[in-house]
Write a protein that holds these residues in place. Structure first.
Motif, PDB file in Angstrom:
ATOM      1  N   MET A   1      -1.735  -0.790 -17.928  1.00 31.62           N
ATOM      2  CA  MET A   1      -2.258  -0.129 -19.108  1.00 31.62           C
ATOM      3  C   MET A   1      -3.769   0.038 -18.960  1.00 31.62           C
ATOM      4  SD  MET A   1       0.248   0.628 -21.082  1.00 31.62           S
ATOM      5  CE  MET A   1      -0.702   1.132 -22.538  1.00 31.62           C
ATOM      6  N   GLU A   2      -4.263   1.231 -19.276  1.00 26.78           N
ATOM      7  CA  GLU A   2      -5.699   1.502 -19.303  1.00 26.78           C
ATOM      8  C   GLU A   2      -6.007   2.089 -20.669  1.00 26.78           C
ATOM      9  OE1 GLU A   2      -6.630   4.017 -15.980  1.00 26.78           O
ATOM     10  OE2 GLU A   2      -6.534   2.358 -14.538  1.00 26.78           O
ATOM     11  N   GLY A   3      -6.387   1.220 -21.601  1.00 27.02           N
ATOM     12  CA  GLY A   3      -6.545   1.654 -22.984  1.00 27.02           C
ATOM     13  C   GLY A   3      -5.179   1.966 -23.568  1.00 27.02           C
ATOM     14  N   ASP A   4      -5.034   3.176 -24.112  1.00 27.75           N
ATOM     15  CA  ASP A   4      -3.753   3.587 -24.679  1.00 27.75           C
ATOM     16  C   ASP A   4      -2.872   4.295 -23.657  1.00 27.75           C
ATOM     17  OD1 ASP A   4      -4.415   2.598 -27.191  1.00 27.75           O
ATOM     18  OD2 ASP A   4      -5.378   4.477 -27.803  1.00 27.75           O
ATOM     19  N   SER A   5      -3.351   4.472 -22.441  1.00 24.85           N
ATOM     20  CA  SER A   5      -2.607   5.196 -21.412  1.00 24.85           C
ATOM     21  C   SER A   5      -1.994   4.226 -20.401  1.00 24.85           C
ATOM     22  CB  SER A   5      -3.514   6.181 -20.678  1.00 24.85           C
ATOM     23  OG  SER A   5      -4.008   7.175 -21.553  1.00 24.85           O
ATOM     24  N   LEU A   6      -0.943   4.687 -19.759  1.00 20.75           N
ATOM     25  CA  LEU A   6      -0.291   3.938 -18.698  1.00 20.75           C
ATOM     26  C   LEU A   6      -0.610   4.610 -17.369  1.00 20.75           C
ATOM     27  CD1 LEU A   6       1.805   1.792 -17.731  1.00 20.75           C
ATOM     28  CD2 LEU A   6       3.562   3.561 -18.073  1.00 20.75           C
ATOM     29  N   ARG A   7      -1.144   3.841 -16.432  1.00 16.22           N
ATOM     30  CA  ARG A   7      -1.414   4.366 -15.101  1.00 16.22           C
ATOM     31  C   ARG A   7      -0.353   3.837 -14.139  1.00 16.22           C
ATOM     32  NH1 ARG A   7      -6.872   4.562 -11.356  1.00 16.22           N
ATOM     33  NH2 ARG A   7      -5.799   4.457  -9.346  1.00 16.22           N
ATOM     34  N   ILE A   8       0.215   4.754 -13.360  1.00 19.58           N
ATOM     35  CA  ILE A   8       1.257   4.400 -12.396  1.00 19.58           C
ATOM     36  C   ILE A   8       0.798   4.841 -11.014  1.00 19.58           C
ATOM     37  CG2 ILE A   8       3.677   4.719 -11.748  1.00 19.58           C
ATOM     38  CD1 ILE A   8       4.176   5.540 -14.702  1.00 19.58           C
ATOM     39  N   ASP A   9       0.652   3.892 -10.097  1.00 24.07           N
ATOM     40  CA  ASP A   9       0.277   4.177  -8.709  1.00 24.07           C
ATOM     41  C   ASP A   9       1.517   4.015  -7.837  1.00 24.07           C
ATOM     42  OD1 ASP A   9      -2.594   4.651  -8.966  1.00 24.07           O
ATOM     43  OD2 ASP A   9      -2.712   2.537  -9.539  1.00 24.07           O
ATOM     44  N   LEU A  10       1.931   5.108  -7.221  1.00 23.76           N
ATOM     45  CA  LEU A  10       3.145   5.110  -6.412  1.00 23.76           C
ATOM     46  C   LEU A  10       2.868   4.599  -5.001  1.00 23.76           C
ATOM     47  CD1 LEU A  10       4.512   8.622  -7.446  1.00 23.76           C
ATOM     48  CD2 LEU A  10       5.050   6.420  -8.473  1.00 23.76           C
TER      49      LEU A  10
ATOM     50  N   VAL B   1       2.521  13.530  -5.088  1.00 24.50           N
ATOM     51  CA  VAL B   1       1.714  12.877  -6.128  1.00 24.50           C
ATOM     52  C   VAL B   1       1.724  11.370  -5.894  1.00 24.50           C
ATOM     53  CG1 VAL B   1       1.761  12.251  -8.580  1.00 24.50           C
ATOM     54  CG2 VAL B   1       1.979  14.638  -7.895  1.00 24.50           C
ATOM     55  N   ARG B   2       0.585  10.744  -6.041  1.00 29.58           N
ATOM     56  CA  ARG B   2       0.465   9.298  -5.873  1.00 29.58           C
ATOM     57  C   ARG B   2       0.098   8.582  -7.166  1.00 29.58           C
ATOM     58  NH1 ARG B   2       1.360   5.970  -1.129  1.00 29.58           N
ATOM     59  NH2 ARG B   2       1.010   7.258   0.718  1.00 29.58           N
ATOM     60  N   GLU B   3      -0.611   9.271  -8.053  1.00 28.48           N
ATOM     61  CA  GLU B   3      -1.118   8.624  -9.265  1.00 28.48           C
ATOM     62  C   GLU B   3      -0.695   9.411 -10.489  1.00 28.48           C
ATOM     63  OE1 GLU B   3      -5.396   7.990 -11.412  1.00 28.48           O
ATOM     64  OE2 GLU B   3      -5.338   7.674  -9.236  1.00 28.48           O
ATOM     65  N   ILE B   4      -0.153   8.706 -11.468  1.00 30.80           N
ATOM     66  CA  ILE B   4       0.363   9.326 -12.680  1.00 30.80           C
ATOM     67  C   ILE B   4      -0.273   8.658 -13.898  1.00 30.80           C
ATOM     68  CG2 ILE B   4       2.431   9.635 -14.110  1.00 30.80           C
ATOM     69  CD1 ILE B   4       4.035   9.644 -11.446  1.00 30.80           C
ATOM     70  N   THR B   5      -0.671   9.478 -14.858  1.00 33.72           N
ATOM     71  CA  THR B   5      -1.117   8.968 -16.155  1.00 33.72           C
ATOM     72  C   THR B   5      -0.085   9.372 -17.199  1.00 33.72           C
ATOM     73  OG1 THR B   5      -3.449   9.162 -15.547  1.00 33.72           O
ATOM     74  CG2 THR B   5      -2.943   9.008 -17.891  1.00 33.72           C
ATOM     75  N   ALA B   6       0.297   8.420 -18.042  1.00 35.41           N
ATOM     76  CA  ALA B   6       1.304   8.688 -19.063  1.00 35.41           C
ATOM     77  C   ALA B   6       0.843   8.141 -20.409  1.00 35.41           C
ATOM     78  CB  ALA B   6       2.645   8.075 -18.666  1.00 35.41           C
ATOM     79  N   ILE B   7       1.360   8.738 -21.476  1.00 33.98           N
ATOM     80  CA  ILE B   7       0.956   8.373 -22.839  1.00 33.98           C
ATOM     81  C   ILE B   7       2.182   8.037 -23.681  1.00 33.98           C
ATOM     82  CG2 ILE B   7      -1.159   9.752 -22.759  1.00 33.98           C
ATOM     83  CD1 ILE B   7       0.338  11.984 -24.213  1.00 33.98           C
TER      84      ILE B   7
END
Length: 359
Positions: A316-325, A277-283
């Motif tokens: 942060m993208e709106g209310d979500s957190l984007r994590i690029d590994l 996995v390279r990209e994670i979306t978290a709330i």
């Protein structure tokens, strides 16, 4: 001048030593054991240090040796709702929860802290291995093998401000030696492991009793049926053992769980290299070591307790957190926590909602 401190005492060596250190620091300490089950015998038995009848007795004996008042608080109903029911609901939805993290959030540092403050206490003391910096930031413990900052990272700034972790600067071996020197009978008591409310350690069996049998298919990436299961809730991303597939892989390599779809009740499996996995979306992000970032930040992320740390860029993208590994991570499952660090300082945490494969 000392503080009025409520010491949460599980019945294990860590919380007992932490309470004793709080006394040594000049605080007015009261011990409390949390009764987390209406029927404690249904929880794990043996000297494990969490929520059995033996643990309550061990906590009381430790409080007597330390010389502090001791009480038992009934948290069974709250624990069942906020931890056990949440655990079952999350698995039923195809996610992989961390019940220890949820217990810290909802029980030890919400229900207990709220009651402690209402009773006039200034802080709650626990035996967790973590540190609180002078600026109030949560930091890793000096003993990397015992560090618990990951499961505490869900706490907010106000909760951390009213928390004490006296053991964060000490290796576990020295904590046991100290407990011996203090005459605490729990000095050699084994650490708790696994999920405290699953007495036999059989998570799949526990979920089956709660959710019942829900037969479905195990398929490969192109939808070919390879086997069947009795409930998708019995699987986690990255799982290899216990698949019991009818058809082996053409190349003979082992298969792993790649995804879990609760609506269709389908478990998809594939080779290890498909787990990356390279990209994670978290709330539901919580920021304690910095303000919510308004621009991408370079940091590190930990994706499971005692798991590997990955360099990343978080935004942060709106209310979500984007994590690029920077490099792929394996076994990333929705429901787990993503904890961001700058060195040994926790910046923030969020709950993983989606993960996209490396390309």
């Amino acid at each position: 001048m000392g503080l009025r401190v409520l010491a949460a005492m599980s019945g294990g060596v860590d919380s007992a030593t932490a309470a004793a250190r709080a006394v040594d620091a000049g605080h007015e300490v009261t011990g409390v054991h949390l009764a987390l089950s209406s029927n404690p015998q249904s929880y794990r038995t043996g000297a494990r240090g969490c929520c059995t009848i033996e643990d309550a007795r061990d906590a009381r004996r430790a409080a007597d040796v330390i010389g502090i008042p001791f009480y038992v608080w009934d948290m069974a109903e709250r624990f069942a709702r906020d931890v056990v029911d949440d655990f079952v609901t999350e698995y039923a939805a195809g996610r992989t929860p961390n019940p220890c993290l949820r217990c810290n959030e909802k029980i030890k540092f919400e229900a207990v802290l709220d009651r402690a403050l209402a009773l006039g206490f200034d802080a709650v003391c626990t035996g967790h291995y973590a540190r609180i910096a002078d600026d109030g930031a949560l930091r890793r413990a000096v003993d990397p093998g015992k560090d618990q900052s990951y499961v505490l990272a869900v706490l907010n700034k106000d909760q951390i401000a009213h928390a004490m972790f006296p053991l964060g600067d000490t290796p576990k071996t020295l904590v046991r030696e100290e407990a011996h020197s203090r005459g605490l009978l729990v000095a050699d008591k084994p650490d708790s492991h696994d999920v405290c409310f699953i007495a036999d350690g059989d998570t799949r069996g526990f979920l089956a009793r709660k959710l019942g049998s829900e037969p479905g298919a195990i398929v490969d990436a192109d939808g070919t049926v390879l086997g069947s299961h009795e409930g998708a809730y019995g699987y986690t991303i990255g799982q290899r053992k216990g698949l019991h597939l009818d058809r082996p892989a053409p190349d003979g390599r082992p298969r792993y769980v790649l995804s879990i779809e609760p609506v269709s009740n389908t478990v998809t499996v594939g080779p290890a290299d498909a787990l990356g996995v390279r990209e994670i979306t978290a709330i539901r992000s919580v920021w304690t070591g910095c303000e919510p970032p308004t621009a991408p930040i370079e940091c590190a992320v930990q994706l499971r307790a005692h798991g590997e740390v990955h360099d990343c860029v978080a935004a942060m993208e709106g209310d979500s957190l984007r994590i690029d590994l920077r490099s792929p991570a394996r076994g990333v499952a929705p429901g787990q926590a993503a904890v961001l660090y700058a060195g040994d300082t926790v910046l923030g945490s969020a709950t993983i909602s989606a993960a996209r494969a490396a390309v």
